[in-house]
Design a protein around this motif. Structure first.
Motif, PDB file in Angstrom:
ATOM      1  N   THR A  67      14.413   4.509  -2.395  1.00 55.66           N
ATOM      2  CA  THR A  67      15.197   5.304  -1.448  1.00 55.66           C
ATOM      3  C   THR A  67      14.352   5.963  -0.361  1.00 55.66           C
ATOM      4  O   THR A  67      14.833   6.150   0.760  1.00 55.66           O
ATOM      5  N   LYS A  68      13.104   6.294  -0.678  1.00 51.25           N
ATOM      6  CA  LYS A  68      12.265   7.019   0.276  1.00 51.25           C
ATOM      7  C   LYS A  68      11.368   6.114   1.120  1.00 51.25           C
ATOM      8  O   LYS A  68      10.930   6.510   2.203  1.00 51.25           O
ATOM      9  N   ILE A  69      11.104   4.913   0.635  1.00 49.54           N
ATOM     10  CA  ILE A  69      10.190   4.017   1.353  1.00 49.54           C
ATOM     11  C   ILE A  69      10.904   2.749   1.819  1.00 49.54           C
ATOM     12  O   ILE A  69      10.947   2.456   3.015  1.00 49.54           O
ATOM     13  N   TYR A  70      11.470   2.008   0.873  1.00 53.72           N
ATOM     14  CA  TYR A  70      12.027   0.698   1.207  1.00 53.72           C
ATOM     15  C   TYR A  70      13.261   0.781   2.097  1.00 53.72           C
ATOM     16  O   TYR A  70      13.365   0.044   3.086  1.00 53.72           O
ATOM     17  N   LEU A  71      14.179   1.646   1.754  1.00 56.43           N
ATOM     18  CA  LEU A  71      15.421   1.709   2.538  1.00 56.43           C
ATOM     19  C   LEU A  71      15.200   2.195   3.967  1.00 56.43           C
ATOM     20  O   LEU A  71      15.748   1.599   4.910  1.00 56.43           O
ATOM     21  N   SER A  74       0.822  -1.211   0.000  1.00 56.73           N
ATOM     22  CA  SER A  74       0.000   0.000   0.000  1.00 56.73           C
ATOM     23  C   SER A  74       0.856   1.261   0.000  1.00 56.73           C
ATOM     24  O   SER A  74       0.482   2.284  -0.588  1.00 56.73           O
ATOM     25  N   LEU A  75       2.035   1.172   0.626  1.00 54.28           N
ATOM     26  CA  LEU A  75       2.928   2.328   0.647  1.00 54.28           C
ATOM     27  C   LEU A  75       3.461   2.617  -0.754  1.00 54.28           C
ATOM     28  O   LEU A  75       3.530   3.770  -1.180  1.00 54.28           O
ATOM     29  N   GLU A  76       3.840   1.562  -1.467  1.00 57.13           N
ATOM     30  CA  GLU A  76       4.345   1.742  -2.823  1.00 57.13           C
ATOM     31  C   GLU A  76       3.248   2.247  -3.759  1.00 57.13           C
ATOM     32  O   GLU A  76       3.486   3.116  -4.603  1.00 57.13           O
TER      33      GLU A  76
END
Length: 294
Positions: A187-191, A170-172
């Motif tokens: 870079t902004k969500i997964y890492l 849902s974030l992606e």
């Protein structure tokens, strides 16, 4: 009631056995480290006679002073730091990007590619084919060969892949609606949500690169490029070749080849021992802790 009491007793017995077993394993792993530092600061004749078993005896820092004064010591130390820092950074870049791509269900032939990646854990080409490959690529006596040639560890890729797959889709999807690119999503969500995994994998790479000596010894022919572990190996070989030196140690001796080697080993352990406590806190953190509310 009896069942509950029995379960509580079973849990207590299990906890006691668990802690006892962990204590034994901890002692097995910690003892060599303590002994190395104790031998490095003890009188040589006490070390050679076997009097030093755990704590130092006849405290002296002369072995450390002699180790620091060895020709090429600090150059080798600097080489190890350079190879470890640059190698870890390069390894993390390749590992993160590879794991991120493999974590995407929409990737074509994803299962096949993943299987091919995993197969590298089971099949190894061998030392001679590897060396011939480095030679043909003109990577002998080059930091590039040491850093790029062993940049990716399949096990670490699988670890990060599993963490990335656990990130809520849902974030992606929300980021895609806002027009974020794949690079921004990574870079902004997964890492940020994979800090614990990234820290753990970084430590795995750093320790492996810092302690590695075989391929650096084979590929880096020039002594000026040799890291600390190769320098240490040469010290041990030189000591073994001059075996009669241990017979000249007296009670008044402040250093010996053996205690100097222990001092170099202790110095090689210090960077990892310093860094580890600062990143240990990340190991237990959840991947998506607090990422999704409601």
């Amino acid at each position: 009631m009896k069942n509950r009491i029995k379960m509580e007793m079973d849990e207590k017995v299990f906890n006691i056995a668990n802690y006892a077993l962990l204590a034994v394993f901890a002692a097995i792993f910690i003892y060599p480290i303590i002994y190395v530092f104790s031998a490095a600061v003890s009188k040589p004749y006490l070390v050679e006679s076997g009097a030093v078993t755990l704590f130092p005896k006849g405290f002296t820092m002369e072995s450390f002073k002699s180790a620091m004064a060895l020709t090429g010591m600090w150059r080798a130390y600097g080489n190890s730091i350079f190879i470890t820092v640059v190698g870890t950074a390069v390894s993390m870049i390749f590992t993160i990007t590879g794991a991120y791509v493999l974590s995407k269900p929409e990737l074509k032939y994803r299962k096949t590619i993943t299987l091919l990646v995993i197969m590298t854990m089971w099949f190894d080409p061998g030392i001679i084919p590897k060396y011939l490959n480095f030679r043909d690529l003109r990577l002998i006596n080059s930091y590039t060969g040491v850093i790029l040639g062993f940049a990716v560890n399949t096990f670490n890729v699988i670890i990060l892949k599993s963490f990335f797959e656990a990130v809520p889709k849902s974030l992606e999807e929300s980021a895609r609606i806002d027009g974020a690119s794949q690079f921004q999503i990574m870079t902004k969500i997964y890492l940020p949500l994979s800090t614990s995994a990234l820290t753990t994998v970084s430590l795995f790479y750093a320790v492996s690169i810092w302690n590695g000596y075989f391929w650096t010894m084979v590929l880096l022919i020039d002594d000026s490029k040799a890291p600390l572990q190769v320098f240490l190996k040469k010290l041990i070989i030189e000591k073994d070749m001059a075996g009669e030196a241990s017979q000249l140690i007296t009670m008044s001796s402040t250093t010996s080849p053996q205690t100097i080697i222990y001092a170099v080993i202790a110095m090689s352990l210090i960077p990892i021992l310093i860094v580890y406590p600062f990143i240990q806190k990340f190991f237990k953190k959840g991947v998506t802790l607090g990422a999704v509310k409601g």
